[in-house]
Design a protein around this motif. Structure first.
Motif, PDB file in Angstrom:
ATOM      1  N   ARG A  25      15.785 -27.915  23.609  1.00  0.00           N
ATOM      2  CA  ARG A  25      14.622 -27.190  23.286  1.00  0.00           C
ATOM      3  C   ARG A  25      13.908 -26.455  24.654  1.00  0.00           C
ATOM      4  O   ARG A  25      13.682 -27.615  25.259  1.00  0.00           O
ATOM      5  CB  ARG A  25      13.302 -27.623  22.246  1.00  0.00           C
ATOM      6  CG  ARG A  25      14.003 -28.158  20.948  1.00  0.00           C
ATOM      7  CD  ARG A  25      12.835 -28.634  20.223  1.00  0.00           C
ATOM      8  NE  ARG A  25      13.294 -29.506  18.687  1.00  0.00           N
ATOM      9  CZ  ARG A  25      12.529 -30.036  18.091  1.00  0.00           C
ATOM     10  NH1 ARG A  25      11.464 -30.484  18.404  1.00  0.00           N
ATOM     11  NH2 ARG A  25      13.141 -30.348  16.902  1.00  0.00           N
ATOM     12  N   LEU A  26      13.475 -25.449  24.728  1.00  0.00           N
ATOM     13  CA  LEU A  26      12.831 -24.993  26.015  1.00  0.00           C
ATOM     14  C   LEU A  26      11.373 -24.425  25.689  1.00  0.00           C
ATOM     15  O   LEU A  26      11.215 -23.690  24.725  1.00  0.00           O
ATOM     16  CB  LEU A  26      13.696 -23.888  26.469  1.00  0.00           C
ATOM     17  CG  LEU A  26      15.018 -24.062  27.189  1.00  0.00           C
ATOM     18  CD1 LEU A  26      15.688 -22.781  27.789  1.00  0.00           C
ATOM     19  CD2 LEU A  26      14.903 -25.363  28.237  1.00  0.00           C
ATOM     20  N   ALA A  66      19.131 -37.819  30.381  1.00  0.00           N
ATOM     21  CA  ALA A  66      18.654 -37.731  28.997  1.00  0.00           C
ATOM     22  C   ALA A  66      19.647 -37.761  27.852  1.00  0.00           C
ATOM     23  O   ALA A  66      19.435 -38.344  26.850  1.00  0.00           O
ATOM     24  CB  ALA A  66      17.753 -36.567  28.848  1.00  0.00           C
ATOM     25  N   ARG A  67      20.692 -37.050  28.209  1.00  0.00           N
ATOM     26  CA  ARG A  67      21.898 -36.874  27.080  1.00  0.00           C
ATOM     27  C   ARG A  67      22.626 -38.287  26.998  1.00  0.00           C
ATOM     28  O   ARG A  67      22.572 -38.755  25.720  1.00  0.00           O
ATOM     29  CB  ARG A  67      23.017 -36.195  27.403  1.00  0.00           C
ATOM     30  CG  ARG A  67      24.251 -36.071  26.615  1.00  0.00           C
ATOM     31  CD  ARG A  67      25.309 -35.418  27.599  1.00  0.00           C
ATOM     32  NE  ARG A  67      25.852 -36.318  28.585  1.00  0.00           N
ATOM     33  CZ  ARG A  67      26.673 -36.177  29.532  1.00  0.00           C
ATOM     34  NH1 ARG A  67      27.104 -34.913  29.621  1.00  0.00           N
ATOM     35  NH2 ARG A  67      26.984 -37.138  30.525  1.00  0.00           N
ATOM     36  N   ASP A  68      22.644 -39.097  27.980  1.00  0.00           N
ATOM     37  CA  ASP A  68      23.162 -40.408  27.896  1.00  0.00           C
ATOM     38  C   ASP A  68      22.239 -41.328  27.191  1.00  0.00           C
ATOM     39  O   ASP A  68      22.867 -42.517  26.656  1.00  0.00           O
ATOM     40  CB  ASP A  68      23.732 -40.871  29.332  1.00  0.00           C
ATOM     41  CG  ASP A  68      24.823 -40.209  29.824  1.00  0.00           C
ATOM     42  OD1 ASP A  68      25.539 -39.449  29.318  1.00  0.00           O
ATOM     43  OD2 ASP A  68      24.921 -40.157  31.169  1.00  0.00           O
ATOM     44  N   ALA A  69      21.005 -41.247  27.251  1.00  0.00           N
ATOM     45  CA  ALA A  69      20.118 -42.158  26.650  1.00  0.00           C
ATOM     46  C   ALA A  69      20.191 -41.758  24.967  1.00  0.00           C
ATOM     47  O   ALA A  69      19.128 -42.482  24.544  1.00  0.00           O
ATOM     48  CB  ALA A  69      18.704 -41.918  27.172  1.00  0.00           C
ATOM     49  N   MET A  70      20.694 -40.718  24.586  1.00  0.00           N
ATOM     50  CA  MET A  70      20.911 -40.388  23.096  1.00  0.00           C
ATOM     51  C   MET A  70      22.226 -40.344  22.560  1.00  0.00           C
ATOM     52  O   MET A  70      22.604 -39.391  22.241  1.00  0.00           O
ATOM     53  CB  MET A  70      20.183 -38.999  22.972  1.00  0.00           C
ATOM     54  CG  MET A  70      18.626 -38.857  23.347  1.00  0.00           C
ATOM     55  SD  MET A  70      17.944 -37.403  23.196  1.00  0.00           S
ATOM     56  CE  MET A  70      18.689 -36.311  24.086  1.00  0.00           C
ATOM     57  N   VAL A 105      16.441 -35.200  20.268  1.00  0.00           N
ATOM     58  CA  VAL A 105      15.815 -34.011  20.796  1.00  0.00           C
ATOM     59  C   VAL A 105      15.907 -34.036  22.246  1.00  0.00           C
ATOM     60  O   VAL A 105      15.150 -35.063  22.738  1.00  0.00           O
ATOM     61  CB  VAL A 105      14.907 -33.546  19.963  1.00  0.00           C
ATOM     62  CG1 VAL A 105      14.126 -32.118  20.704  1.00  0.00           C
ATOM     63  CG2 VAL A 105      14.919 -33.568  18.565  1.00  0.00           C
ATOM     64  N   LEU A 106      16.309 -32.908  23.001  1.00  0.00           N
ATOM     65  CA  LEU A 106      15.776 -33.030  24.542  1.00  0.00           C
ATOM     66  C   LEU A 106      14.957 -31.735  24.522  1.00  0.00           C
ATOM     67  O   LEU A 106      15.497 -30.587  24.539  1.00  0.00           O
ATOM     68  CB  LEU A 106      17.237 -32.760  25.276  1.00  0.00           C
ATOM     69  CG  LEU A 106      17.152 -32.581  26.883  1.00  0.00           C
ATOM     70  CD1 LEU A 106      16.237 -33.670  27.595  1.00  0.00           C
ATOM     71  CD2 LEU A 106      18.480 -32.504  27.566  1.00  0.00           C
ATOM     72  N   ALA A 165       8.798 -30.852  33.007  1.00  0.00           N
ATOM     73  CA  ALA A 165       8.896 -32.056  32.215  1.00  0.00           C
ATOM     74  C   ALA A 165      10.258 -32.192  31.238  1.00  0.00           C
ATOM     75  O   ALA A 165      10.462 -31.116  30.756  1.00  0.00           O
ATOM     76  CB  ALA A 165       7.812 -32.344  31.099  1.00  0.00           C
ATOM     77  N   VAL A 166      11.097 -33.229  31.331  1.00  0.00           N
ATOM     78  CA  VAL A 166      12.369 -33.494  30.763  1.00  0.00           C
ATOM     79  C   VAL A 166      12.053 -34.550  29.917  1.00  0.00           C
ATOM     80  O   VAL A 166      11.760 -35.571  30.099  1.00  0.00           O
ATOM     81  CB  VAL A 166      13.341 -33.786  31.710  1.00  0.00           C
ATOM     82  CG1 VAL A 166      14.608 -33.877  30.740  1.00  0.00           C
ATOM     83  CG2 VAL A 166      13.796 -32.505  32.605  1.00  0.00           C
ATOM     84  N   ILE A 167      11.893 -34.238  28.379  1.00  0.00           N
ATOM     85  CA  ILE A 167      11.747 -35.437  27.426  1.00  0.00           C
ATOM     86  C   ILE A 167      12.777 -35.336  26.434  1.00  0.00           C
ATOM     87  O   ILE A 167      13.263 -34.282  26.038  1.00  0.00           O
ATOM     88  CB  ILE A 167      10.307 -34.620  26.656  1.00  0.00           C
ATOM     89  CG1 ILE A 167       9.227 -34.356  27.492  1.00  0.00           C
ATOM     90  CG2 ILE A 167       9.821 -35.931  25.658  1.00  0.00           C
ATOM     91  CD1 ILE A 167       8.196 -33.525  26.959  1.00  0.00           C
TER      92      ILE A 167
END
Length: 927
Positions: free
Chosen positions: A649-650, A677-681, A686-687, A716-718
């Motif tokens: 999501r942007l 962030a991808r590796d943490a999910m 949702v990124l 911010a990258v969430i």
């Protein structure tokens, strides 16, 4: 005859009744006077005993707060002398230190002059007494006694042993001048150290003088004694002590008094009342001794000061009834000689005698209530007039004493009001300071808290008082804090300084700095502790952030240094590979091996560039950029970088500000954050990538020391992934630190992002917790100019350019210098080598045809490549310059580069890149 008989009987009866009523009135008057005098003595003593305690408290506070130095003997003399002059009720004020020294000022009981007493060097030793002038300067030596030690005196020992206020036993001054009692208290400094004892003397000669000034009938007596029967003072004027055979002093007892009335009164009091130590209220009694009748009263004098003293007032009946009896005899004689006038004389005599006595009795009753009603003398009966005159004189003395007592009471009331004002000021200060001020009782329960407690913890003072302090301490520290409190209670230490954590009412935790000091009562019993709690949460956050920044700075310098040395080795490897490749004569297998080695070297080069990116030293090309445009342009790349289970999501702010950065570095940084962030999910999630405008204020920068205030663009990258454990948060930006499996990452991705943020003048924060995902905020400074259009990339094709000019190669790596010379020689140039700046300047002087200086930036010898280039161009204005470095460090700046009109060739470099950059540098025109 019957009439005469009746008249005689009437006159006789009238005389008898007059005598009886007179005696009753006198007895009542005497009893009231003795009781009133005892009460006045009690009031006078109480007023005098209050004064030393107040003086000691004020002086101990002045020494503890540093207003009066415990080591300055002369300053103490002058200070105490001033107090003795102002306060007439005190006899002597003094201070004994822990070395046995003494500083004293007092009033001579004989003439009222002021003197000072001091020991040599403020130590135990010779005791000297000096007369002083009105300016408190020593005038002459009055007395000198060797071998004095304040620590051996009763006033010192009792206050020290009790660790609180104390009264000494009555003692005889070792000079033999007087008897005294000392009120004393220990002096403790702000560090909890015992520094000595402050004391104030009351000379008992003052009590002798006071009792002697009382007018108690014609031969009345008043004396004071301890409950053991030892005399303290007496209106008889006898000595209260005498020298004994051993050279000491012997106290006078009531039973052994030189005054017979004192001995008789004490003996009858013991018989009539019993043990004088047991009486708790005034008692009166009458006794016959030596054919005389006496009225007496005994009253306790201790009051609130705990002194087990008694006062005895003795009034002889004869002082009041002598004239009454004489008048009765004259009345009887008149009855016998003047029968005709008996009736009239009896009536007249009754009124003549009884009325003055009634008035005298009424005046005595009024005096017992504090009112003075003078008894008028009629001049008709001399004896009654003399009795009235004596009564008036005595009443005048008592009234004067009452006036003095009222004045002293007024002074005490004024002192009480001053104390209340001081207490009000103290409470106002305590309630308005930021620190928490607290007091605990002996069981560890709060008995006082100021309003700062509510501000910090959310608990009101009313709901916190009476609760044990461990209820508000974090469970991990309760046992530790209870142990510290126990150490105060059992005197293992007198104060405690340390850190703790409080749990707020809303569940939050605040860090506090604790200072507590033990409290004891006058008997030395532990009563609790008092102190302050200071909120240090923000300070700890700042310290933690500062340590993290300093650690990252140190790691950055180390990483940059390693990358520099490693780049030199890679440059040698890649240069030699280029030479082998250019010269050919390799079979297919050798070419495969050569290609494999080149790929490995290029991978190593990529790692060193990541290290340089972390260190923040790598040269970059920065432009005014729009982060929204860069993120939009990376849309496809970002979508391919995540798994299908992750939703991207942007949320980009339409008005996001411009920033001045290297766009390529930003793309790499953002891509690294997305991959993390991808590796943490692993199971999807949702990124979210957000942009916004943020203004950092001074408060934010105070907690985050490496941040700068002002306008910033926030990226911010969430993610909604597994989150990061707290023990890992402080290390995630360190090079080679990773929580991923060994084959899933190098640990340089976030290090490179950190380096990009730092060299861009920005700041990066991470908020995460296990199971709650992670939010990374990249804050880049705002740039006021519009973003520049993207530059088109061009590729330089064709054969490698060469030439015939002479080039000076400067590098402290001998192999790298030789390799550059070989590569340039193959391109047709004439190359000359030097290993440092001094050698390079010598080569320039020996070869005036050198057209280009090709130098490393970081070199030993104290002169960098920038400094060498500036010195060479100053001497040879036509000289062209090309600099190279694997890590620039702190050498050079943008202004130096502009003056030299050169870009830096980054190591390791390929032969093709070296050829093009050398040719471009030689062909570039110089102003």
């Amino acid at each position: 005859m019957s009439f005469v008989g009746l008249t005689t009987i009437a006159v006789a009866l009238t005389g008898y009744l007059t005598y009886r009523d007179g005696r009753t009135a006198v007895r009542d008057t005497a009893a009231q006077l003795s009781t009133e005098i005892a009460q006045q003595i009690h009031n006078r003593l109480q007023a005098q005993l209050d004064i030393p305690a107040v003086i000691n408290e004020l002086n101990a506070s002045a020494i503890s707060r540093g207003l009066l130095s415990p080591d300055d003997q002369r300053a103490m003399e002058r200070f105490f002398a001033g107090q003795v002059r102002r306060i007439q009720a005190t006899s002597s004020i003094y201070f004994g230190n822990t070395r046995g020294g003494l500083a004293n000022a007092g009033r001579d009981p004989t003439d009222g002059s002021i003197y000072v007493i001091a020991t040599e060097e403020f130590d135990a030793g010779t005791f000297r007494k000096f007369a002083i002038d009105d300016d408190d300067r020593r005038e002459r030596l009055l007395l000198s006694v060797p071998g004095f030690d304040a620590r051996t005196r009763p006033w010192y020992q009792r206050a020290r042993d009790r660790q609180g206020p104390a009264w000494s036993d009555v003692y005889v001054l070792f000079t033999g001048q007087d008897m005294a009692i000392a009120a004393s208290r220990p002096v403790i400094d702000d560090d909890g150290n015992f520094v000595g004892v402050i004391a104030t003397d009351l000379f008992l000669s003052q009590l002798n003088d006071y009792l002697g000034s009382l007018s108690i009938g014609g031969s009345g007596l008043a004396f004071m004694l301890e409950s053991t029967g030892v005399l303290l003072a007496s209106s008889s004027g006898e000595a209260m002590f005498s020298a004994d055979e051993a050279g000491g002093w012997r106290r006078t007892t009531a039973a052994g008094s030189t005054d017979p009335t004192t001995r008789a009164a004490y003996a009858h009091a013991r018989r009539r009342i019993g043990d004088l130590a047991a009486i708790e209220a005034p008692r009166t009694f009458e006794f016959n001794w030596n054919d005389r009748y006496y009225f007496a009263s005994v009253a306790p004098l201790g009051g609130t000061h705990g002194l087990d003293w008694r006062t005895v007032v003795v009034v002889p009946e004869e002082d009041f009834l002598a004239q009454v009896r004489s008048n009765a005899r004259w009345t009887a004689a008149l009855v016998l000689t003047t029968l005709m006038l008996a009736l009239l004389a009896g009536v007249a005599g009754s009124r003549w005698i009884s009325n003055p006595l009634v008035r005298l009795n009424a005046a005595a009753r009024a005096l017992s209530h504090g009112e003075r009603t003078p008894v008028a003398t009629s001049g008709r009966i001399r004896e009654i007039d003399e009795l009235s005159s004596s009564f008036n004189t005595m009443a005048g003395h008592i009234h004067e004493l009452l006036a003095g007592l009222r004045e002293e009471v007024a002074e005490r009331e004024q002192a009480r009001k001053e104390l209340l004002r001081s207490e009000s000021l103290y409470r106002s200060v305590v309630e308005n300071i930021r620190e928490i001020v607290f007091q605990l009782d002996a069981s560890g329960r709060f008995v006082f808290l100021n309003e700062a407690w509510t501000t910090l913890t959310g608990y009101s003072v009313s709901e916190s008082v009476s609760r044990p302090f461990p209820e508000f301490v974090h469970v991990d520290l309760r046992a530790v804090d209870q142990e510290h409190f126990g150490a105060l209670a059992d005197r293992r230490k007198t104060e405690h300084k340390g850190d703790s954590r409080l749990v707020r009412k809303d569940g939050g935790v605040v860090h506090v700095e604790v200072f507590a000091r033990a409290m004891f009562d006058e008997h030395g019993a532990f009563t609790g502790a008092a102190g302050t709690l200071t909120d240090v949460t923000e300070r700890l956050q700042v310290d933690r952030a500062l340590r993290r920044t300093q650690k990252m700075e140190a790691i950055g310098r180390l990483s940059g240094g390693i990358a520099h040395d490693f780049n030199n080795l890679l440059a040698i490897m890649l240069g030699n590979l280029d030479l082998m490749d250019r010269r050919g004569n390799l079979n297919s297998q050798s070419k495969q091996w050569l290609a494999s080695v080149r790929r490995s070297a290029q991978r190593a080069e990529h790692l060193t560039r990541q290290l340089l990116g972390f260190s923040g030293r790598q040269s970059t090309a920065t432009l005014a950029c729009s982060v929204n445009e860069i993120i939009d342009g990376m849309g496809d790349l970002l979508a391919r970088s995540i798994t299908p289970q992750v939703e991207l999501r942007l949320k980009l702010a339409d008005d996001a500000w411009t920033t001045h950065i290297d766009s390529g570095d930003f793309e790499d940084a953002l891509l690294n954050l997305v991959i993390n962030a991808r590796d943490a999910m692993p199971d999807g999630g949702v990124l979210t990538i957000e942009t916004a405008n943020r203004t950092l204020d001074a408060a934010f920068c105070a907690v985050n020391p490496s941040a700068t205030s002002g306008d910033h663009v926030e990226i911010a990258v969430i993610d909604t992934g597994v989150g990061i454990r707290s023990e890992h948060l402080d290390r995630i930006f360190e090079p080679f630190f990773t929580t991923k499996p060994q084959d899933k990452g190098t640990g340089l991705g976030l290090a490179m992002v950190y380096g990009f943020a730092r060299r861009s003048g920005g700041y990066i924060t991470v908020n995460s917790a296990p199971g709650e995902g992670t939010r990374v905020r990249l804050l880049l400074p705002r740039y006021e100019q519009d973003p520049a259009p993207a530059a088109e990339k061009t590729v330089d094709a064709g054969s490698l350019p060469g030439g015939h000019e002479t080039i000076l190669v400067v590098d402290d790596e001998e192999e790298l210098c030789e390799l550059a010379r070989l590569l340039l020689s193959e391109l047709g140039y004439r190359a000359v080598c030097a290993s440092n700046a001094n050698e390079a300047l010598e080569r320039l002087a020996a070869h005036p045809d050198i057209a280009l200086l090709f130098s490393d930036i970081v070199m030993p010898g104290g002169m960098s490549g920038y400094e060498l280039a500036e010195a060479a161009v100053a001497q040879y204005p036509g000289l062209k310059v090309l600099l190279t470095s694997g890590h620039e460090g702190e050498a050079g700046n943008d202004e130096t580069r502009k003056r030299l009109r050169t870009d830096v060739l980054r190591k390791p470099y390929a032969a093709s890149e070296l050829a093009r950059r050398v040719r471009r540098a030689l062909d570039e025109p110089r102003d």
